[in-house]
Design a protein around this motif. Sequence first.
Motif, PDB file in Angstrom:
ATOM      1  N   GLY A 329      -7.699   7.156  20.902  1.00 38.60           N
ATOM      2  CA  GLY A 329      -8.839   6.927  20.022  1.00 38.60           C
ATOM      3  C   GLY A 329      -8.730   5.680  19.171  1.00 38.60           C
ATOM      4  N   HIS A 330      -7.951   4.686  19.628  1.00 36.53           N
ATOM      5  CA  HIS A 330      -7.851   3.413  18.905  1.00 36.53           C
ATOM      6  C   HIS A 330      -9.019   2.517  19.346  1.00 36.53           C
ATOM      7  CE1 HIS A 330      -5.310  -0.402  17.834  1.00 36.53           C
ATOM      8  NE2 HIS A 330      -6.342  -0.210  17.023  1.00 36.53           N
ATOM      9  N   VAL A 331      -9.937   2.267  18.418  1.00 38.24           N
ATOM     10  CA  VAL A 331     -11.140   1.477  18.726  1.00 38.24           C
ATOM     11  C   VAL A 331     -11.053   0.154  17.972  1.00 38.24           C
ATOM     12  CG1 VAL A 331     -13.662   1.385  18.619  1.00 38.24           C
ATOM     13  CG2 VAL A 331     -12.501   3.573  19.041  1.00 38.24           C
ATOM     14  N   ARG A 332     -11.273  -0.927  18.708  1.00 42.65           N
ATOM     15  CA  ARG A 332     -11.198  -2.253  18.091  1.00 42.65           C
ATOM     16  C   ARG A 332     -12.382  -3.101  18.549  1.00 42.65           C
ATOM     17  NH1 ARG A 332      -5.899  -5.443  19.382  1.00 42.65           N
ATOM     18  NH2 ARG A 332      -5.030  -3.793  18.061  1.00 42.65           N
ATOM     19  N   LEU A 333     -13.058  -3.733  17.583  1.00 44.71           N
ATOM     20  CA  LEU A 333     -14.138  -4.682  17.871  1.00 44.71           C
ATOM     21  C   LEU A 333     -13.695  -6.044  17.357  1.00 44.71           C
ATOM     22  CD1 LEU A 333     -15.535  -1.758  16.984  1.00 44.71           C
ATOM     23  CD2 LEU A 333     -17.635  -3.037  17.419  1.00 44.71           C
ATOM     24  N   ARG A 334     -13.713  -7.046  18.228  1.00 42.32           N
ATOM     25  CA  ARG A 334     -13.251  -8.376  17.848  1.00 42.32           C
ATOM     26  C   ARG A 334     -14.354  -9.398  18.067  1.00 42.32           C
ATOM     27  NH1 ARG A 334      -7.801  -9.482  21.000  1.00 42.32           N
ATOM     28  NH2 ARG A 334      -9.030  -8.560  22.688  1.00 42.32           N
ATOM     29  N   ASP A 335     -14.844  -9.960  16.953  1.00 48.13           N
ATOM     30  CA  ASP A 335     -15.869 -11.026  16.995  1.00 48.13           C
ATOM     31  C   ASP A 335     -17.045 -10.644  17.899  1.00 48.13           C
ATOM     32  OD1 ASP A 335     -14.363 -12.706  15.301  1.00 48.13           O
ATOM     33  OD2 ASP A 335     -13.139 -13.344  17.012  1.00 48.13           O
ATOM     34  N   VAL A 336     -17.537  -9.441  17.718  1.00 46.17           N
ATOM     35  CA  VAL A 336     -18.623  -8.937  18.572  1.00 46.17           C
ATOM     36  C   VAL A 336     -19.973  -9.442  18.068  1.00 46.17           C
ATOM     37  CG1 VAL A 336     -19.866  -6.873  19.334  1.00 46.17           C
ATOM     38  CG2 VAL A 336     -17.356  -6.901  19.289  1.00 46.17           C
ATOM     39  N   SER A 337     -20.717 -10.073  18.966  1.00 44.46           N
ATOM     40  CA  SER A 337     -22.079 -10.537  18.659  1.00 44.46           C
ATOM     41  C   SER A 337     -23.026  -9.978  19.705  1.00 44.46           C
ATOM     42  CB  SER A 337     -22.146 -12.069  18.653  1.00 44.46           C
ATOM     43  OG  SER A 337     -21.361 -12.607  17.611  1.00 44.46           O
TER      44      SER A 337
END
Length: 555
Positions: A329-337
């Motif tokens: 359940g590790h959720v990561r958003l990186r520079d999401v456009s």
Amino acid sequence: MSGVLASAITGQKKYLAGGAVLAASHQAGEVLVPVIIGVVIDQAVTERDSGALVRWIAVLAVVFAVLSFSYRLSARFATRAAELAAHDLRLRLTERTLHPRGGAETGRLPGELVTIATGDAKRVGGVHIALAASISALTGLVGGGIALLSVSVPLGLVVLLGIPPLLLAGHFLGKPLERRSGAEQERAAHASGVAADLIAGLRVLKGIGAERTAVERYRRTSRDSLAATLRAATAQAWHDGAMIILTGAFIALVALVGGRLAAAGDISIGQLVAAVGLAQLLLTPLSILAWANGELAQGRASAVRIAEVLASPHAVTGGRDAPSEPVRGHVRLRDVSHGALDGLTLDIAPGETLGVVTADPATATTLLQLLGRACDPESGVIELDGVPLPSLDPGAVRRAVVVAEHDADLFEGTLLDNVTAAAPGPPEPAMDAAAADEVAANLPEGAATVLTERGRSLSGGQRQRVALARALATDAPVLVLHDPTTAVDAVTEARIATGLQKSRAGRTTIVVATSPALLAAADRVAFVQDGTVTAEGTHAALVHDHETYRATVLS
């Protein structure tokens, strides 16, 4: 279009072939009747032979028995083929609409898809009946022509040579009907979609006083649908009228040639009676062909609409892998456009409860769509346990990351059925955490009470609690909730916040909301402005230090 029609026909070729053979046998029997009557006149009546009369009447009785048997069985086979083909198309359309990669609903209202899966599928299925009838009619025409050839070569040639141009004319006459039938179905589907949309939002429309605008919108749509229907009806009338004129002229020509031959003594009385009977008989197959031509034109138009849905491009592409088990359940958003998001970066640790606050509804909607992989970001990366979501199968993603939208609908059925729709375990803990047990306690038959369509027999707050219980009952590794308590009172909201914290302990939870009670129960809160994170911390710290955050959640 041709692919849809071809698959519908070949899929039920056994029943279609059986119906066509039996229908052709029926028409062959119809052709025999006037021929036998002519023989009776020449061999029994004219010759006063009672024995021959009895024999031929017995033959007629057998022919009529075969006619009755073949007609009933052919109708049964053709109808079965039509219904099975329509059912198969409905299944294919449903499968495409519910496909994890989506796309079928793009640019279409829900009611429009329902109309395509019902009305259009039925019309394409009806092509089987039209084809069986066409084969039957052609058998009747060819058989009648051969019978007339045996009576008189000129009569037979008139029929056999006249059939091809008559069929060609019918084909061209059906083109306008095909075009206008397609437009009719399209406008009717749109009107159905608008009606479903308005009914679904009826309470909201009444609440904001927009009934007049909604009625006017549907009136315009309904008028457009009516105009398209009238144009299609006009085309149908011109088609049918023209076919009646052509077939009538053809029969008149056959009767004229037969009458001249009889007057010249080239055929006997019995042959004249048989020729007249065969000429009248030709009206039926010609009428069937005219009807079948119209049905085929409408079926082709519906096949085009079905083919467009089945060929809709997927909303998300690629991704065949499954998340590694067990899902941490590790959720990561990186520079999401994407859409309203502009360089959004978030890192949600396994088992963490994160609150996400935004004053822009479009930002919340876009975030939910991306986390559920209803679409992929234009730029940036979203990861689940270190694996980019685009590399994962959308269905697998949605089993691991359950997104419970704010406007989630309930289904017709019992309250318990709604909660346990995707529950791997007992529903009681989820119902308790969502305060849905109180809802059940106030219903006549408790959790076994049957709810009406979309749960309209419940209040807004009761529907929210049941929908939240359904989401919690999935026990998903990652659960995303969007404003799950906007319609409940403060006391119930506080209970839900506590229940949510306990029931989701050790599993990742993302709550997109502005509820102080829910945010206070979160481990951390991210404040999103203009599509990016501008502040992070606990709810209490942000309320104390961040004026815009305070105004957003406490207003």
